[in-house]
Design a protein around this motif. Structure first.
Motif, short mmCIF file in Angstrom:
data_model
loop_
_atom_site.label_atom_id
_atom_site.label_comp_id
_atom_site.label_asym_id
_atom_site.label_seq_id
_atom_site.Cartn_x
_atom_site.Cartn_y
_atom_site.Cartn_z
N ALA A 240 0.84 -1.20 0.00
CA ALA A 240 0.00 0.00 0.00
C ALA A 240 0.87 1.25 0.00
O ALA A 240 1.94 1.28 0.62
N HIS A 241 0.40 2.28 -0.69
CA HIS A 241 1.10 3.56 -0.67
C HIS A 241 0.87 4.23 0.68
O HIS A 241 -0.27 4.43 1.11
N ASN A 242 1.95 4.56 1.36
CA ASN A 242 1.89 5.37 2.58
C ASN A 242 3.23 6.07 2.75
O ASN A 242 4.12 5.97 1.89
N ALA A 243 3.40 6.77 3.85
CA ALA A 243 4.63 7.53 4.06
C ALA A 243 5.86 6.62 4.10
O ALA A 243 6.93 6.97 3.60
N VAL A 244 5.70 5.44 4.69
CA VAL A 244 6.84 4.54 4.83
C VAL A 244 7.24 3.93 3.49
O VAL A 244 8.42 3.90 3.13
N SER A 245 6.26 3.43 2.74
CA SER A 245 6.60 2.81 1.46
C SER A 245 7.19 3.83 0.50
O SER A 245 8.12 3.53 -0.26
N ALA A 246 6.69 5.07 0.52
CA ALA A 246 7.24 6.12 -0.33
C ALA A 246 8.69 6.42 0.06
O ALA A 246 9.55 6.65 -0.81
N GLU A 275 -2.83 -4.03 13.69
CA GLU A 275 -3.32 -4.09 15.07
C GLU A 275 -3.75 -2.73 15.61
O GLU A 275 -4.75 -2.63 16.33
N THR A 276 -3.02 -1.67 15.27
CA THR A 276 -3.31 -0.35 15.84
C THR A 276 -4.11 0.55 14.92
O THR A 276 -4.74 1.51 15.38
N GLY A 277 -4.07 0.27 13.61
CA GLY A 277 -4.76 1.14 12.66
C GLY A 277 -3.97 2.36 12.24
O GLY A 277 -4.48 3.20 11.49
N ASP A 278 -2.71 2.46 12.70
CA ASP A 278 -1.85 3.55 12.27
C ASP A 278 -1.31 3.18 10.90
O ASP A 278 -0.36 2.38 10.78
N LEU A 279 -1.86 3.74 9.85
CA LEU A 279 -1.57 3.30 8.49
C LEU A 279 -0.18 3.68 8.00
O LEU A 279 0.26 3.21 6.95
N ASP A 280 0.50 4.55 8.74
CA ASP A 280 1.86 4.93 8.38
C ASP A 280 2.90 4.35 9.33
O ASP A 280 4.06 4.79 9.34
N GLU A 281 2.53 3.35 10.08
CA GLU A 281 3.46 2.73 11.03
C GLU A 281 4.48 1.86 10.31
O GLU A 281 5.64 1.77 10.71
N GLY A 282 4.08 1.19 9.23
CA GLY A 282 4.99 0.30 8.50
C GLY A 282 4.42 0.00 7.13
O GLY A 282 3.43 0.60 6.70
#
Length: 334
Positions: A240-246, A275-282
């Motif tokens: 998924a595109h998010n801050a981490v993958s970018a 588990e937490t729903g923080d989509l930019d965690e990993g």
């Protein structure tokens, strides 16, 4: 009702598979898939140990009396998990089918055969599918470039990969990568497959054991909202595109090596997203098929919808076109 030889060989009602997904292939989801008449897979390596896998198998059996399988993904690593011990749990637990993926499963096939376990092997290329068939697996899952996770390095999409494999594969074959609905099932059958495998679509169901934020993001995303990471390392993964993958893509594009992104792509961080729903965690896996996901149904609702609408498509859209002729056009001046 849509039935294929896959249903006969693997003992399920519908030619639909919920493939193994790390952190996701747990009893809640798999039992719902089984109850709906499809084939679901617990993910062996989601469990910390072979003993924990045995417990999860038992928990799934408390939730359903229908058949289900276990995914065993074999990856060559410096410190590999005890694959043989996980394999032995699968056999000793009387699991009827295993989904193997990753590395060549040859060393495990004798034990599976002796235990009466059917093997569905996931491949990302025609040559690997042919090799697996030669080894004696019972079915193939062929993964197109659209898929979540690791699509291989050939970059061949399903529209070409599926029929190319169908020309050489004589055992049941499931099409994977880019499937979410009845249109995909009918298309896969037309291309020569015997059913479909879905991962990302099952992630956006009520029973999927992940945070609601993940499910809502899949509904909101389009087919463009994924990243291909590890391209320069020849270990491509679609996430998924998010801050981490970018950030991972940017670091590797600048010439960084795996050590420069190791902490960003740690499995524990990806698990924390679910588990937490923080989509930019990993980083977390998602296929381009998220562009076709518009709701979060129960597993039962999703499978009934696919099967019912597939039959409707065949009867009402495709069947009427068979034998239809077009009146010849009169030449100008005739």
């Amino acid at each position: 009702m849509v039935r294929t030889r896959f249903c006969e060989v693997f003992g399920v009602e519908h030619p639909i598979v919920q493939g193994g997904m790390q952190w996701v292939g747990r009893a809640e989801l798999v039992s719902a898939v089984a109850d709906a008449g499809a084939l679901g897979f617990l993910t062996a390596l989601t469990q910390p140990s072979p003993e924990d896998l045995a417990k999860e198998i038992g928990r799934c059996r408390e939730l359903t009396d229908k058949p289900f399988g276990v995914n065993l993904t074999i990856m060559p690593t410096i410190n590999p998990p005890p694959y043989a011990e996980y394999r032995d749990v699968i056999v000793e637990s009387g699991i009827p089918v295993v989904e193997t993926a990753g590395f060549n499963p040859a060393e495990h096939l004798p034990a599976f055969r002796a235990g009466g376990v059917k093997v569905l092997h996931k491949c990302t290329s025609v040559r690997h599918a042919v090799k697996a068939q030669e080894l004696g697996v019972d079915g193939i899952s062929i993964d197109g470039f659209e898929c979540a996770g690791h699509p291989g390095e050939d970059d061949v999409p399903g529209l070409v990969l599926i029929p190319a494999a169908a020309e050489l594969i004589s055992i049941p074959m499931i099409a994977s990568g880019g499937f979410a609905d009845a249109r995909g099932l009918v298309a896969a059958l037309a291309l020569g497959a015997d059913g479909i495998n879905m991962g990302t679509r099952f992630l956006a169901t009520e029973e999927a054991p992940v945070h609601d934020n993940v499910k809502r993001r899949l509904v909101a995303s389009t087919e463009r909202d994924t990243e291909l990471i590890f391209r320069s390392l020849r270990n491509t993964a679609r996430v998924a595109h998010n801050a981490v993958s970018a950030e991972v893509v940017a670091i590797l594009d600048r010439g960084g090596d795996f050590s420069a992104v190791r902490d960003l792509v740690a499995g524990a961080r990806g698990r924390a997203v679910f588990e937490t729903g923080d989509l930019d965690e990993g980083i977390w896996s998602a296929g381009v098929v998220q562009g076709l996901i518009h709701d979060i149904p129960t597993v039962g609702e999703l499978i009934r919808r696919i099967v019912d609408e597939a039959g409707q498509l065949i009867r009402e859209r495709l069947a009427p076109t068979v034998g239809r002729t077009t009146a010849p056009t009169r030449a100008a001046g005739a």
